[in-house]
Motif scaffolding. Structure first.
Motif, mmCIF file in Angstrom:
data_model
loop_
_atom_site.group_PDB
_atom_site.id
_atom_site.type_symbol
_atom_site.label_atom_id
_atom_site.label_comp_id
_atom_site.label_asym_id
_atom_site.label_seq_id
_atom_site.Cartn_x
_atom_site.Cartn_y
_atom_site.Cartn_z
ATOM 1 N N GLU A 263 0.826 -1.208 0.000
ATOM 2 C CA GLU A 263 0.000 0.000 0.000
ATOM 3 C C GLU A 263 0.858 1.254 0.000
ATOM 4 O O GLU A 263 0.495 2.264 -0.608
ATOM 5 N N GLY A 264 2.000 1.207 0.669
ATOM 6 C CA GLY A 264 2.879 2.369 0.698
ATOM 7 C C GLY A 264 3.543 2.629 -0.638
ATOM 8 O O GLY A 264 3.531 3.761 -1.145
ATOM 9 N N PHE A 265 4.132 1.601 -1.236
ATOM 10 C CA PHE A 265 4.841 1.770 -2.502
ATOM 11 C C PHE A 265 3.890 2.045 -3.662
ATOM 12 O O PHE A 265 4.157 2.902 -4.499
ATOM 13 N N GLN A 266 2.796 1.308 -3.731
ATOM 14 C CA GLN A 266 1.925 1.389 -4.900
ATOM 15 C C GLN A 266 0.832 2.441 -4.767
ATOM 16 O O GLN A 266 0.352 2.968 -5.774
ATOM 17 N N GLY A 267 0.401 2.736 -3.521
ATOM 18 C CA GLY A 267 -0.760 3.583 -3.335
ATOM 19 C C GLY A 267 -2.038 2.804 -3.558
ATOM 20 O O GLY A 267 -2.022 1.579 -3.709
ATOM 21 N N GLU A 268 -3.155 3.502 -3.581
ATOM 22 C CA GLU A 268 -4.439 2.826 -3.780
ATOM 23 C C GLU A 268 -4.516 2.157 -5.136
ATOM 24 O O GLU A 268 -5.177 1.133 -5.308
ATOM 25 N N GLU A 269 -3.871 2.741 -6.128
ATOM 26 C CA GLU A 269 -3.760 2.130 -7.453
ATOM 27 C C GLU A 269 -2.481 2.651 -8.092
ATOM 28 O O GLU A 269 -1.942 3.680 -7.697
ATOM 29 N N LEU A 270 -1.966 1.912 -9.083
ATOM 30 C CA LEU A 270 -0.739 2.337 -9.729
ATOM 31 C C LEU A 270 -0.949 3.670 -10.430
ATOM 32 O O LEU A 270 -1.950 3.883 -11.111
ATOM 33 N N GLY A 271 0.044 4.559 -10.272
ATOM 34 C CA GLY A 271 -0.011 5.859 -10.921
ATOM 35 C C GLY A 271 1.396 6.385 -11.112
ATOM 36 O O GLY A 271 2.388 5.692 -10.864
ATOM 37 N N GLU A 272 1.502 7.636 -11.527
ATOM 38 C CA GLU A 272 2.806 8.201 -11.857
ATOM 39 C C GLU A 272 3.690 8.420 -10.635
ATOM 40 O O GLU A 272 4.882 8.689 -10.788
ATOM 41 N N ASP A 273 3.134 8.286 -9.428
ATOM 42 C CA ASP A 273 3.937 8.391 -8.212
ATOM 43 C C ASP A 273 4.220 7.030 -7.577
ATOM 44 O O ASP A 273 4.888 6.955 -6.544
ATOM 45 N N SER A 274 3.711 5.973 -8.186
ATOM 46 C CA SER A 274 3.822 4.630 -7.596
ATOM 47 C C SER A 274 5.124 3.945 -7.986
ATOM 48 O O SER A 274 5.727 4.231 -9.025
ATOM 49 N N VAL A 275 5.528 3.006 -7.146
ATOM 50 C CA VAL A 275 6.512 1.992 -7.512
ATOM 51 C C VAL A 275 5.793 0.653 -7.447
ATOM 52 O O VAL A 275 5.164 0.316 -6.440
#
Length: 677
Positions: A263-275
């Protein structure tokens, strides 16, 4: 769902198209806004369009992920005397062809590879000729240099026929710990956190999630998009050399931690700020036979001698990873051994004794159907040509077909897609299966925002990497990770009054660099309290600080693995006992594995466990600026005898009361144990 707007479109090679006042990259250079270039369209539609434009060669290249090295890298494997670069000097153009196994040594049965293997292609050749797009970063430069290098790679990718951007991948690079290939190859250039066991020792899932957010911000700023991690493996065999890459022995704790870090790396869904995360190693690599690891043929199988152990202990963290939305999952090299197991599958059937990446019952039936995993399967390094356990009798083409049939979508750490291409052309596998895999991968790349802008700002990357606020958060994790095992006669905390009357002798014990490490500890302690008097003479010391940093022995077929402290693990037990006899001693043990501590623990006055810790922060804990709150993420074994008779597929807390180590105060050093002041 389509994006309503985007303001972050950048190109460096091809043109920008302006349509209705909005900007788009003309990735194929035809002057027309094609569906895959149009960020206003749903990603599913964009991907379908792009797949239809790709050649077989481009699809196979996208499914092959290889290591990529910076110019002049000392990490390039093999005896490469001339390391070629491009005209700018920014790109490595060296081909690395392996003739021997990178994980074995002369004399091992698998030392000679059956055929030369293109392990790493020069950057331009890899992108333009072999159509590679996924690259594993092995070097450890400062963030600004990393950003400059990844930008140059993206420029070459943009020059290609379809302009498909590159995806830069890395093993974890935010932790203190032993730099072991495939576990952690970089540290010190981003915020520095405890090892994974240390994060587990905090028991703090919110802090774990915050770690993921901070690390993702650092990685994306430097141009890295995907992490080979984290390990959801339950560490059930204390001898395993990869123990310290896990979140410990307990399925519930590991599940909570893996969920939080995703949840920390990816966020709620993959986006331009995600790993994007590749959770590994399904269905769990911790079930070992005498600790041996499947990088090597003598450790090539998983044993499950305990009824129900696979589902009860090893599967739950992966279930949590699936529910948290991990983008991909990596199966381990090993195969499940019927000889060393009782039936574990739900239908009572025996295992197919073939590596997990080839194993339909594991990948398709359990991971896909039972756990409901919807992402893609990323094989571990070299399952085709280096570690094809259980598939040795198959040809490379047949291995590709077998793995694809089981559900694998990407093949790791090989740079030559020609055999995969051949497997399609000769009818071993249909191109439709490649289309399915390529759809997964292009979806990931688009969700990460790389088709709009894969470029980063080197100066910003450096600022973010060295953000003091990020390190402050990391220091909180260091404090919370320290476990107080024993505190006889209330030696700790070291109050100012105690320090004022103290002459402290300091010595570090480790295999290599012990004197240098001792000096680092002294400097760190002195920086925290200028009134602390340090002495190099044990005879004049009023107290002693001993830091034992054992390391696992090399995994060799003719050498037993051990967690006993001694010469093999880099600890001079007799010298530690001598120190403890001379002065009240604070003993700190770095727990990369559950060590047998019975020879050095009893003589100390205070005993603490760490899992990769900053020395300055450790001193704050010793002085009481932070009250210890860490809890052991595993059970320390009582003796070699208990260790020898315990199965390698269940956690220490399930091995009976006689298994756990007890100190002279009656404390049991089991999972979840930890004192405070």
């Amino acid at each position: 769902m389509s994006k309503e707007h985007t303001t972050n479109v950048e190109t460096r090679v091809k043109d920008i198209l302006t349509v209705d006042g909005k900007q788009f990259r003309d990735l194929n250079g035809n002057g027309v806004l094609d569906p895959y270039e149009n960020w206003e369209l749903p990603i599913e539609e964009r991907v379908k369009d792009l797949v239809s434009r790709m050649t077989l060669e481009e699809k196979a290249g996208l499914m092959t992920i290889s290591s990529q090295y910076m110019p002049g890298s000392e990490r390039i494997p093999g005896n490469i005397e001339t390391k070629e670069t491009d005209e700018s000097g920014l790109l490595n153009e060296t081909d690395v062809v392996l003739k021997t196994h990178p994980f074995s040594k002369p004399g091992d049965d698998n030392y000679e590879l059956p055929r030369p293997l293109l392990y790493n292609a020069g950057t331009t050749k890899g992108i333009k000729d072999l159509n590679l797009r996924y690259f594993i970063v092995r070097d450890n430069p400062k963030a600004s240099d990393l950003a400059t290098w990844t930008n140059k790679i993206q420029e070459v990718a943009e020059e290609s026929r379809l302009g498909i951007p590159a995806v830069m991948v890395s093993n974890p690079r935010n932790h203190i710990g032993h730099l072991y290939h495939g576990l952690m190859e970089a540290t010190g250039e981003f915020s520095v956190w405890p090892g994974e066991l240390g994060l587990a020792a905090t028991g703090d899932t919110e802090l774990m999630k915050e770690f993921g957010k901070i690390a993702a911000r650092e990685w994306r700023a430097a141009g890295i998009h995907k992490v080979y991690g984290y390990m959801a493996d339950i560490a059930t065999d204390p001898l395993w050399m990869r123990y310290n890459g896990t979140f410990g022995e307990d399925p519930d704790l590991a599940a909570a931690m893996i969920k939080a870090v995703i949840e920390g790396f990816q966020g709620e869904e993959l986006g331009e700020d995600s790993v994007s995360l590749t959770t590994k190693h399904f269905p769990g690599g911790g079930a070992r036979h005498n600790g041996h690891d499947p990088h090597y043929p003598w450790g090539s199988f998983n044993p499950y001698p305990t009824p129900g152990s696979l589902y009860k202990y090893h599967i739950p963290p992966f279930k949590a990873a699936v529910e948290a939305g991990t983008t991909s999952i990596m199966p381990y090299y090993s195969y499940p051994s019927n000889e060393h197991s009782v039936p574990q599958l739900k239908d009572g059937e025996l295992f197919e004794e073939i590596g997990f990446a080839y194993n339909k019952a594991i990948v398709r039936d359990i991971l896909r159907e039972e756990l409901g995993f919807k992402g893609y399967i990323n094989s571990d390094t070299g399952i085709i040509n280096m570690m094809p356990w259980g598939a040795e009798e198959l040809s490379p083409e047949e291995r590709y077909a077998k793995a694809l049939e089981a559900g694998v979508n990407m093949f790791s750490d090989e740079a030559d897609p020609s055999v995969l291409i051949k497997s399609v052309k000769e009818g071993y596998v249909s191109e439709d299966k490649l289309d399915k895999s390529v759809t997964y991968l292009l979806t990931e790349i688009m969700e990460l925002g790389l088709f709009e802008n894969p470029y980063v700002d080197p100066e910003q990357a450096q600022r973010i990497a060295k953000d003091a606020a990020s390190q402050q958060k990391a220091d909180t994790a260091h404090r919370k990770s320290v476990v107080l095992n024993r505190n006889s006669e209330q030696l700790l905390p070291l109050t100012d009054e105690k320090v004022a009357e103290m002459k402290l002798y300091v010595e570090v014990f480790k295999q290599d660099g012990a004197e240098e490490e001792t000096q680092k500890v002294k400097e760190a302690f002195a920086s925290r309290n200028s009134s602390l008097v340090l002495t190099d003479k044990l005879d004049e010391a009023t107290h002693a600080f001993v830091f034992a940093i054992p390391n696992t022995v090399p995994d060799r077929p003719d050498e037993p693995l051990t967690v006993a402290l001694g010469h093999d693990t880099g600890v001079d037990v007799d010298r530690i006992k001598e120190i403890e006899a001379k002065a009240p001693t604070i003993l700190v043990i770095n727990m990369t594995n559950p060590w047998l501590i019975g020879d050095i623990e009893p003589g100390a006055h205070a005993v603490l466990s760490t899992f990769g810790v900053k020395y300055e922060v450790l001193f704050d804990v010793l002085c009481g600026k932070y009250n210890p709150s860490g809890k052991l993420p595993f059970t320390l074994p009582a003796s070699q005898e208990e260790l020898d008779k315990s199965p390698g597929d269940i956690p220490g807390h399930a091995k009976g009361s006689s298994y756990v180590y007890r100190d002279k105060d009656g404390n049991e050093y089991g999972f979840g144990f930890g004192l405070s002041y």
